[in-house]
Design an enzyme around this catalytic site. Structure first.
Site, mmCIF file in Angstrom:
data_model
loop_
_atom_site.group_PDB
_atom_site.id
_atom_site.type_symbol
_atom_site.label_atom_id
_atom_site.label_comp_id
_atom_site.label_asym_id
_atom_site.label_seq_id
_atom_site.Cartn_x
_atom_site.Cartn_y
_atom_site.Cartn_z
ATOM 1 N N ASN A 156 0.776 -16.517 -6.215
ATOM 2 C CA ASN A 156 0.700 -15.810 -7.505
ATOM 3 C C ASN A 156 1.504 -14.516 -7.554
ATOM 4 O OD1 ASN A 156 -1.263 -14.734 -5.725
ATOM 5 N ND2 ASN A 156 -2.393 -13.897 -7.444
ATOM 6 N N SER A 233 -7.251 -19.037 -1.493
ATOM 7 C CA SER A 233 -8.513 -19.495 -2.075
ATOM 8 C C SER A 233 -9.644 -19.500 -1.052
ATOM 9 C CB SER A 233 -8.328 -20.894 -2.650
ATOM 10 O OG SER A 233 -8.055 -21.797 -1.608
ATOM 11 N N THR A 236 -9.654 -22.689 1.235
ATOM 12 C CA THR A 236 -8.722 -22.626 2.364
ATOM 13 C C THR A 236 -9.238 -21.674 3.438
ATOM 14 O OG1 THR A 236 -6.896 -23.059 0.853
ATOM 15 C CG2 THR A 236 -6.312 -22.190 3.007
ATOM 16 N N GLU A 254 -8.685 -12.455 2.067
ATOM 17 C CA GLU A 254 -8.675 -11.934 0.686
ATOM 18 C C GLU A 254 -8.681 -13.136 -0.248
ATOM 19 O OE1 GLU A 254 -8.824 -8.858 -0.270
ATOM 20 O OE2 GLU A 254 -8.479 -7.826 1.628
ATOM 21 N N CYS A 288 -5.763 -12.521 -8.739
ATOM 22 C CA CYS A 288 -7.146 -12.616 -8.253
ATOM 23 C C CYS A 288 -8.039 -11.603 -8.948
ATOM 24 C CB CYS A 288 -7.166 -12.400 -6.747
ATOM 25 S SG CYS A 288 -6.373 -10.856 -6.270
ATOM 26 N N GLU A 469 -8.236 -4.255 3.037
ATOM 27 C CA GLU A 469 -6.877 -3.796 3.317
ATOM 28 C C GLU A 469 -6.677 -2.444 2.641
ATOM 29 O OE1 GLU A 469 -4.926 -7.357 1.677
ATOM 30 O OE2 GLU A 469 -4.518 -8.038 3.707
#
Ligand code: NAD
Length: 488
Positions: A156, A233, A236, A254, A288, A469
């Site tokens: 994205n 995702s 995953t 993330e 996101c 992060e």
């Protein structure tokens, strides 16, 4: 010539400072036309093995450089990307489907800033020291890079999110093997072309292109990659956690979101409405952090809905390279289908689609008829249990519902498996603090959206991730700490 105009762009892996061809390739599509325009290496174990070896070989020299030396190299790389900003923006827009305006003003400037930010922040960390006079001891901590970092990023915000990992990883003295999304690999490949000139020694940054199942998993399962930083995702991430478990890897995850906007009746709607349209539809809703559940207090619900829909309808959808467009193409045919299906399901459940998909006409130029376009879509009267209110849609679709009390809306906003980002709109400072404090969300924006200070922790709660992060957080993730005790 004809051959020139139809020639496909062919990417190569970047391993040990050299571009190397791969034995097989996968097609990459231009989302705004539906055409195959690029071929991406279909790397697997062998390529990952070579990249990890190159990264391991480069580690001793890179990790022993001073922070200042590494900082200067990161700054040089930032300058080189910035110098080519327009070319990077064009490439990102073509590869991903996002508007050229978004790529020019958000993606690429942020990629440049990621390098500058960590080039600076690496110079300012201090370790801890405590004294224990009664024992005649002092203690201090020392931090050292971990080794070869595996970095896996989504489609994205391709260069933006990849550099958000590469920059802190190498600033801290690690060497990396990165695997961008197979759907958006071009800007990572372009960046590789600048590494030598920036002074990044061969093997410090290796990029292996390919699918998650082959290249991604080979990286996750490699015994000599002790840490994986992943953005993508939740599904995953579960697989990565399982696959890496035998090696006890350090993971930063993330993940997805189902982000609420909570709008109280004392909100400044002139600010709130355009910002909430943006937070719902920016980058085709493929961020996101995008809002996908809008809770509006009952007293202003119908006014809000009317003004919100009117504002959403102003957003122009079409050819991403046309700077007057606000919405480009979605990433893939499959993803477009998935997003559309959510709208169909909502309708089948009795919800009302107020604008966009299936309601308004979408006129596209001849060259874009086969592109993956969809209008910004607003749905009302969706039940909280509906999949449209529970699952991440990751497209230009947002649901608007009414609420009555503060207590009720907190419960409903928290009533999903995710916890990434929330926005709260109110003129009441006390209420803003109360609500922000109780939301299960790694980030809470009040009376604004997407205003970021990269110093501070970024990441999600619940199914939205593990780890954070940021200046300090990334430093801690990408280094090993040791406590040393000295007796005098
Ligand atoms: P994805 O999980 O399908 O893919 C992400 C990356 O992981 C890709 O590079 C992919 O090739 C790789 N991958 C896939 N399967 C793998 C496996 N088995 N082993 C190793 N690697 C594998 O996600 P996506 O569709 O590319 O991206 C969209 C998702 O990313 C959304 O859920 C979105 O919310 C999330 N996202 C989160 C953040 C954040 O900061 N929290 C930011 C952007 C996107």
């Amino acid at each position: 010539t004809m051959a020139h105009s139809t020639a496909l762009l062919v990417l190569e892996n970047f391993i040990g400072g050299k571009f190397v061809p791969c034995s097989s390739y996968i097609d990459s599509y231009n989302p705004s036309t539906g055409d195959v325009y690029c071929r991406v290496p279909d790397s697997g174990k062998e390529e990952v093995e070579a990249a990890v070896k190159a990264a391991k070989d480069a580690f001793p020299i890179w990790s022993s450089k001073s922070p200042l030396e590494r900082s200067q190299i990161l700054n040089k790389l930032a300058d080189l990307i910035e110098h080519d900003l327009e070319a990077f923006a064009q490439a990102e827009s073509k590869d991903q489907g996002k508007t050229i305006t978004f790529a020019r003003t958000v993606d690429i400037p942020r990629a440049v800033h990621n390098f500058r930010f960590f080039a600076s922040s690496i110079l300012h960390h201090v370790t801890e020291c405590t004294e224990m006079p009664s024992m005649g001891c002092m203690h201090y901590t020392s931090r050292t890079p971990v080794g070869v970092a595996g970095l896996i990023s989504p489609w994205n915000l391709p260069l933006y999110l990849l550099t958000w990992k590469i920059a802190p990883a190498i600033a801290c003295g690690n060497t990396v093997v990165a695997k961008p999304s197979e759907m958006t690999s071009v800007t990572a490949w372009m960046m590789c072309k600048l590494l030598e000139k920036a002074g990044v020694p061969p093997g410090v940054v290796n990029v292996v292109f390919g699918t998650g199942a082959k290249a991604g998993e080979a990286l996750v399962c490699h015994p000599e990659v002790p840490l994986i930083s992943f953005t993508g995702s939740t599904l995953t991430a579960q697989r990565i956690t399982e696959k890496s478990a035998p090696h006890c890897k350090r993971l930063s995850l993330e993940l997805g979101g189902k982000n609420p906007a909570i709008i109280f009746d004392d909100a400044d709607l002139s600010q709130c409405i355009p910002t909430t349209v943006r937070s719902s539809f920016a980058n085709q809703g493929e961020i996101c952090l995008c809002t996908s559940r809008i809770f509006v207090q009952r007293g202003i619900y119908s006014e809000f809905l009317k003004r919100f829909v009117a504002e959403a309808k102003k957003w122009k959808t079409g050819n991403p390279s046309d700077p007057t467009n606000d919405v480009g193409a979605l990433i893939s045919k499959e993803h477009l289908e998935k997003v559309r299906n959510y709208v169909k399901k909502a309708q089948a459940e009795g919800a009302r689609v107020l604008c966009g998909e299936g309601v308004d006409p979408l006129a596209l130029p001849p060259g874009n008829q086969k592109g993956y376009f969809m209008l910004p879509t607003v749905i009302a009267e969706v039940k909280d249990e509906s999949c449209c209110m529970q699952e991440e849609i990751f497209g230009p679709v947002t649901c608007v519902v009414a609420f009555d009390t503060e207590e009720e809306v907190i419960q409903r906003a928290n009533g999903v498996k995710y916890g990434l980002a929330a926005t709260v709109w109110s003129g009441n400072v006390g209420r803003i603090h109360r609500v922000a404090h109780r939301l299960q969300s790694g980030l809470v924006w009040t009376n604004c959206w997407l205003v970021r200070d990269l110093n501070l922790p970024f990441g999600g709660m619940k199914a939205s991730g593990i780890g954070r992060e940021g200046a300090k957080d990334s430093y801690e993730f990408f280094t090993e700490v040791k406590t040393i005790t000295i007796k005098h």
